[in-house]
Design a protein around this motif. Sequence first.
Motif, PDB file in Angstrom:
ATOM      1  N   VAL A   1       2.410  -0.686  -1.269  1.00  0.00           N
ATOM      2  CA  VAL A   1       1.797   0.447  -0.577  1.00  0.00           C
ATOM      3  C   VAL A   1       0.470   0.025   0.049  1.00  0.00           C
ATOM      4  N   ASN A   2      -0.314  -0.756  -0.682  1.00  0.00           N
ATOM      5  CA  ASN A   2      -1.572  -1.250  -0.132  1.00  0.00           C
ATOM      6  C   ASN A   2      -1.337  -2.088   1.128  1.00  0.00           C
ATOM      7  N   ALA A   3      -0.301  -2.913   1.101  1.00  0.00           N
ATOM      8  CA  ALA A   3       0.003  -3.755   2.262  1.00  0.00           C
ATOM      9  C   ALA A   3       0.368  -2.892   3.473  1.00  0.00           C
ATOM     10  N   SER A   4       1.137  -1.824   3.228  1.00  0.00           N
ATOM     11  CA  SER A   4       1.529  -0.957   4.342  1.00  0.00           C
ATOM     12  C   SER A   4       0.328  -0.204   4.908  1.00  0.00           C
TER      13      SER A   4
ATOM     14  N   ILE B   1      -3.427  -1.577  12.891  1.00  0.00           N
ATOM     15  CA  ILE B   1      -2.849  -1.132  14.163  1.00  0.00           C
ATOM     16  C   ILE B   1      -3.731  -0.090  14.835  1.00  0.00           C
ATOM     17  N   ARG B   2      -4.274   0.825  14.041  1.00  0.00           N
ATOM     18  CA  ARG B   2      -5.079   1.878  14.644  1.00  0.00           C
ATOM     19  C   ARG B   2      -6.563   1.513  14.737  1.00  0.00           C
ATOM     20  N   GLY B   3      -6.924   0.315  14.266  1.00  0.00           N
ATOM     21  CA  GLY B   3      -8.289  -0.167  14.395  1.00  0.00           C
ATOM     22  C   GLY B   3      -9.281   0.504  13.478  1.00  0.00           C
TER      23      GLY B   3
ATOM     24  N   PHE C   1      -9.807  -0.651   6.430  1.00  0.00           N
ATOM     25  CA  PHE C   1      -8.851  -0.577   5.327  1.00  0.00           C
ATOM     26  C   PHE C   1      -9.598  -0.524   4.005  1.00  0.00           C
ATOM     27  N   ARG C   2      -9.332   0.515   3.246  1.00  0.00           N
ATOM     28  CA  ARG C   2      -9.933   0.660   1.915  1.00  0.00           C
ATOM     29  C   ARG C   2      -8.823   0.514   0.878  1.00  0.00           C
ATOM     30  N   GLU C   3      -8.830  -0.582   0.181  1.00  0.00           N
ATOM     31  CA  GLU C   3      -7.752  -0.881  -0.762  1.00  0.00           C
ATOM     32  C   GLU C   3      -7.718   0.155  -1.885  1.00  0.00           C
ATOM     33  N   ASN C   4      -6.472   0.579  -2.235  1.00  0.00           N
ATOM     34  CA  ASN C   4      -6.235   1.523  -3.333  1.00  0.00           C
ATOM     35  C   ASN C   4      -6.916   2.866  -3.110  1.00  0.00           C
TER      36      ASN C   4
ATOM     37  N   ALA D   1      -2.693  11.403  -0.702  1.00  0.00           N
ATOM     38  CA  ALA D   1      -1.664  12.098  -1.471  1.00  0.00           C
ATOM     39  C   ALA D   1      -0.279  11.570  -1.109  1.00  0.00           C
ATOM     40  N   VAL D   2      -0.057  11.304   0.169  1.00  0.00           N
ATOM     41  CA  VAL D   2       1.228  10.741   0.598  1.00  0.00           C
ATOM     42  C   VAL D   2       1.418   9.346  -0.001  1.00  0.00           C
ATOM     43  N   ASP D   3       0.345   8.562  -0.003  1.00  0.00           N
ATOM     44  CA  ASP D   3       0.436   7.220  -0.585  1.00  0.00           C
ATOM     45  C   ASP D   3       0.734   7.291  -2.085  1.00  0.00           C
TER      46      ASP D   3
END
Length: 399
Positions: free
Chosen positions: A213-216, A223-225, A228-231, A241-243
């Motif tokens: 999930v973190n990779a996705s 892609i959206r620039g 990224f905040r892991e976890n 919530a979706v994640d």
Amino acid sequence: MIRQSIFALLCLASAASAQEAERDLDLTPLLSSLGLADTITALQADPPGPARDFALGGAQFLRGVEKTLQMRYRHNADFGDLPFPVLRLPLPYNPDSAPFYSALVSDLFKGVVTDMQEARSTLSTARGEFGVTVDLTRVWFDINENGRQDTGESLMAAAGAALGRGAPDGALNQLTVRFDGADAAWLEAYTHLLEGFGHLILAFDPTEVIEEVNASVALMAEIRGSEFRENVWLFQGEEEAVDTIAVLYGAVNRTPDVPHVHAMRDNLLAMIDANRRFWDMVALETDNDREWIPGKGQISALGIEMPQDTSQRWLAVLDDAKDVLTGKQLVGHWRLDGAGGVNVAKLLENPAPVDLVTWVQGLGLSDYLESGPVVDATNWSDFQRMFGGDALLFVVWLN
């Protein structure tokens, strides 16, 4: 040096109390002054006996819960409103936290399993007549591991979260409970419940799914620039919530670890047996002294008087659960119209991935469907009617 001197004095006081067979063991001074870890050390230095063994087993149980809070605090692992044991307990924010890592959840529940086994081993010798008194308002968890009680670290705050009720620090000045032989069986049942849940989590170890999930999320952020905040799924928000749902669904929709599933089943059955033993012992009690869970003619130290037939109603619910776990009754499926259902005993013996789509349709449960008696909701409905909107609260309390 001062802390060591206090520790020594309290150890001597605890030993003196244990030598006086007619006096209850008051655990409050140790717990309130030293915390759980040092209380365990002090009690281990005392001679064995029913009161000491219950006190030690209880402290080990609470210490197991404390360790989950400490691990979560170190990594700011706040799971929000996720309704899972120990994960739902409130957690203060840690401004100096270490990074979250994907195996934290599985590591945490490996600890729960071990700690519950240790506590239960100690409790197994707490047999016979004894009394252990504890002022629950003075019990605390050293969540930030600084050796002193800070705001938000009280047992009452944690209990309020577990019961779905607010219980801030200082809400009560005193709440002294006298635990006795029956309560050892109750606590033993709770160790089985938490260990069983630990085995459930380990059966569907989420570590690999968290990484995926973190990779996705990282890919989509690239892609959206955006950053990224892991976890980040551990915290609150619509995307998160979706994640979280993706992690939960991804974990259960894989072949589970069979030994852990079997261990979960065995612990649930042992929990039911210990709970029945508790109620059998409560029925023989003639006192009414600051009870934890009251029987007929007793009042809880919490100020609660149970309905007369509480034990019968609750044991009927547990009997249904045991019948389902052992295959004597089936769990109904909507397409069988009461003619049969899922044999949960077979499912737990040879577990399959939890695929909600094929389970609802029926294909994913084909190996476990059969004709036979189907458990109904009568006993559970009777229990709910007894306690109204507080039924789930009492489930957590009665175990």
